[in-house]
Design an enzyme around this catalytic site. Structure first.
Site, PDB file in Angstrom:
ATOM      1  N   GLU A   1       0.838  -1.186   0.000  1.00  0.00           N
ATOM      2  CA  GLU A   1       0.000   0.000   0.000  1.00  0.00           C
ATOM      3  C   GLU A   1       0.880   1.244   0.000  1.00  0.00           C
ATOM      4  OE1 GLU A   1      -3.099  -0.030   2.858  1.00  0.00           O
ATOM      5  OE2 GLU A   1      -3.739   2.007   2.388  1.00  0.00           O
TER       6      GLU A   1
ATOM      7  N   ASP B   1      14.664   5.201 -15.786  1.00  0.00           N
ATOM      8  CA  ASP B   1      14.702   4.878 -14.356  1.00  0.00           C
ATOM      9  C   ASP B   1      15.196   3.458 -14.113  1.00  0.00           C
ATOM     10  OD1 ASP B   1      14.550   5.487 -11.695  1.00  0.00           O
ATOM     11  OD2 ASP B   1      12.421   5.058 -11.502  1.00  0.00           O
TER      12      ASP B   1
END
Lengths: 400, 370
Positions: free
Chosen positions: A68, A187
């Site tokens: 989460e 990235d």
């Protein structure tokens, strides 16, 4: 002429519409139930688009939460029709503080993953929206964590040159495929390299990715997590190429060998200093034009470019061919740096030892939770900078 | 396709969403549009019937019913597929003009127009009003094409437009696009072909057929670019042809002789299937060029077209789905959840929105700020 996997409602031409490539199950599969005209008696009821979305959503069952975060939650899921087929469902939250509509990182991730299909790039299986207009990305389930986990667990996981070669091969093919499709990842780092159940490495997190720019259009230099950021970006270059990703690939290679980040700068200035020490100081001799870059500053006194012996001393376990490849990925001048295609043609791959078969690569358990961690992150953030500096700047900065 | 072998352009294109999801035969595209039109027309009639029932119920109970006043009398005369297409083409032109006004790059305008065209394959203009959708499409294209534009600035540049108006249909748009945002344009291909022809013309690379034709190449380049920037966007060529086919077809319109020579340098004449292959390629390009030529590359529609559009705009006003006029209100309700809102508030907002929608319902969309 192409056939769309969209099913034409009421069309007799269904057999043609179902001739699909292996990729066509992305988003809306051709065997979705045909939406019937006049099904919705309510004027505000389901559109064709909403019906297709609903059909897609119905295919999956969302299970337990794996992670989460503020940007996204990650759930384990499975196909309704085939409970043993696991997927990861990344639910991107509507960002209340972001007032410009759908956020750039979500747009980028969707835009590029929808187009790229390769064994070493995470597969986007489907996209649907839930009632509250949150986007749900259905991704392939990659239960064995990421490369960072393996690198860090020095006591628990032992690996050798053959394993490194296998992992690097998969990473290099992934980035070659991105560049071949005119996409910059921007990235690349060990925790964006996830591991499938069969050991295959998959490049993930396309939240900072973009298509190659036209020569006259500028791009932001504020991309790539700092430790893996190449000197041209640290110097503020607005025009750059796939060479930025290659630098990151080189640093992942170095980190796999020495099992610690090779150049872990605390700030951008510190990062430049580390590059000058470890590789050499960029100047007009080794990199014509570098001093014209907007943020070019280097520490005094300058260091000469490190020679082969230095690399052999630090990275010798990769063998002389491996060291040669590493050095070519870490060339300061991006125009001289090796390309992804040239990397694939390097003789390291065919020299001994042979790369380990993927099924036999070292593994580590506990990857499920790590997948949750990896997928919920905002792109471009080091663990120590969750304040989301890079991503924030990218959202609001001169994003071109 | 092996994972390390060189990828050819065709293989690569076939993995794109533009090919997989957004390429159609003319027949299947037509079937889609017909279904969308019929579905929407039924829903309009249904919604109007319900609105009338509600009104007569209100009348009977003596309550005020201004909200239903927009519902016209008599049988609803809905737009046909062809009429919808004419309106969409008109609003695509408007998008080009809005893009010019905002000074966004060609790619942003081109992508926005393809978004609009894709969206209206499965959505009807009777359901979603094009002047609303086009602003959203253009704003969304600035994001997907990396030409970031602040929302407030974007809204300010248009009259009678608030940021929430633009965001209200963003999700709707992305859903209609089936969450695929990449559009492959022919612009870069044109630059590549022109560079190559120039190199042949100057003798830098092999291509004796084009030797000394530098001036012709330059002229063709300019004309082809005009076709790509307008005709290619406003016709259906993106749905039926690949970017390279569209690019070559536009060059062919510009200078047929030059392009036939160029094609001949690509297909060796000693190849056994050469005549067949050439004929096949030329036939496809011919069809693509015909489609391109149906829209002249001028920025303004012809006077006759304007008149027709004006009539269609009036017709559209009478057959818009009354439930779908207040997109901002609908969007808010979706985000906030139905139960969280007081019914009175919903009604009040709806009234306000309808009022402002009426005021803003200028046929030619919002006027551009000078």
């Amino acid at each position: 002429m192409a056939y769309s996997p969209l099913v034409v409602p009421g069309s007799a031409d269904k057999s043609a519409a179902t001739t699909k490539s292996k990729l066509s199950n992305t988003v809306v599969s051709s065997n979705a139930p045909t939406p019937e005209a006049g099904q919705s008696s309510n004027g505000a009821g389901n559109d064709l688009a909403e019906q297709m979305n609903e059909d897609e959503k119905q295919k999956y069952i969302k299970g337990k939460k794996l992670g989460e975060g503020t940007y996204a939650n990650v759930y384990l899921g499975h196909l309704r029709d085939s409970p043993s087929t696991l997927v990861a469902i990344k639910k991107i939250k509507v960002q209340k503080e972001y007032t410009e509509g759908m956020a750039p990182d979500a747009i980028r991730e969707l835009k590029h993953l929808q187009e790229l299909s390769h064994p070493n790039i995470i597969s986007l299986l489907s996209v649907f929206s839930s009632k509250d207009q949150n986007l749900n990305l259905v991704l392939e389930f990659l239960p064995l964590g990421d490369l960072e986990m393996l690198i860090k667990d020095v006591d628990g996981v032992r690996y050798g040159a053959a394993d490194i070669k296998a992992w690097m091969g998969m990473l290099t093919r992934a980035i070659w495929f991105c560049h071949e499709n005119f996409v910059l990842h921007r990235d690349i780092k060990p925790n964006n390299l996830l591991i499938a159940a069969d050991g295959e490495v998959k490049l993930a997190d396309f939240g900072l990715a973009r298509s190659f720019s036209d020569p006259y259009r500028v791009m932001t230099s504020n991309v790539i997590t700092r430790w893996y950021r190449p000197p041209e970006l640290l110097f503020g270059a607005k025009h750059y190429s796939g060479a930025v990703d290659i630098w990151s690939v080189g640093l992942v290679f170095a980190e796999l060998v020495i099992r610690t980040p090779y150049m872990a700068g605390d700030t951008e200035v510190h990062q430049v200093n580390l590059i000058c020490q470890a590789i050499g100081t960029p100047n007009e001799d080794n990199w014509p034009g570098v001093s014209k870059l907007p943020e070019y500053t280097v520490p005094e006194p300058p260091n000469p470019i490190r020679g082969r012996d230095h690399y052999l001393g630090t990275f010798g376990t990769a063998g002389p061919e491996g060291v040669d490849l590493l050095m070519k990925t870490l060339i300061l001048d991006p125009r001289k740096r090796i390309t992804a295609r040239e990397m694939l043609e390097h003789k390291w791959w065919s020299s001994d030892p042979k790369p380990t078969r993927k099924e036999e690569l070292p593994k580590k358990s506990g990857g499920e939770a790590k997948l949750g961690e990896d997928l919920k992150r905002r792109p471009g953030i080091l663990d120590d900078e969750r304040s989301a500096r890079v991503a924030r700047k990218l959202d609001f900065g001169g994003m071109k | 396709m092996t994972s390390t072998g060189p990828l050819n352009e065709d293989d690569r294109y076939r993995t794109s969403t533009q090919y997989r999801l957004w390429s159609f035969t003319p027949q299947s595209l037509h079937t889609f549009r017909t279904t969308t039109n019929q579905l929407a027309a039924e829903r309009v009639r249904e919604a109007v019937r319900r609105a009338r029932e509600a009104r007569s119920a209100d009348d009977a109970s003596g309550t005020d019913s201004r909200s239903a006043s927009a519902v016209p009398e008599g049988e609803v005369d809905c737009l046909t597929v062809e009429e919808e297409l004419k309106l969409i083409a008109f609003y695509c032109r408007q998008t080009l003009q809005l893009g010019d006004h905002l000074k966004v790059p060609t790619e942003v305008k081109a992508t926005a127009i393809q978004y609009i065209k894709r969206f209206y394959i499965t959505n009807s203009v009777m359901t979603y009003y094009p002047p609303d959708i086009l602003k959203t499409a253009l704003f969304f294209a600035t994001k997907t094409e990396n030409h970031y534009f602040r929302l407030t600035k974007f809204a300010e540049a248009m009259s009678k437009t608030k940021p929430e108006d633009i965001l209200a249909s963003e999700f709707l748009l992305t859903q209609g696009l089936r969450f695929t945002f990449d559009v492959r344009h022919p612009f870069r291909a044109l630059e590549g072909a022109v560079m190559e022809m120039n190199a042949m013309a100057s003798g830098e690379i092999d291509g004796p057929a084009l030797k000394g034709m530098g001036r012709k190449v330059m002229m063709a380049h300019g004309k082809a670019r005009e076709y790509l920037k307008t005709s290619a966007l406003l016709t259906d060529v993106y749905f039926h042809y690949t970017p390279s086919q569209i690019m070559i077809a536009s060059l062919m319109i510009a200078d047929r002789e030059l392009i036939q020579l160029y094609i001949s340098t690509k297909i060796p004449s000693d190849h056994p299937s050469s005549p067949d292959l050439q004929a096949k390629i030329l036939e496809t390009l011919e069809q693509c060029a015909e489609m391109l030529k149906t829209v002249e590359p001028s920025a303004d529609p012809a006077p006759a077209e304007k008149k027709e559009i004006s009539a269609l705009g009036k017709k559209l006003k009478k057959c818009r789905n009354p439930d779908m006029i207040d997109l901002v209100g609908l969007q808010r309700a979706k985000r906030e959840g139905e139960e969280g809102l007081d019914e009175k508030v919903v009604k009040k907002r709806k009234l306000e929105r309808e009022q402002s929608a009426k005021e803003g319902e200028d046929l030619f969309g919002p006027s551009l700020k000078k």
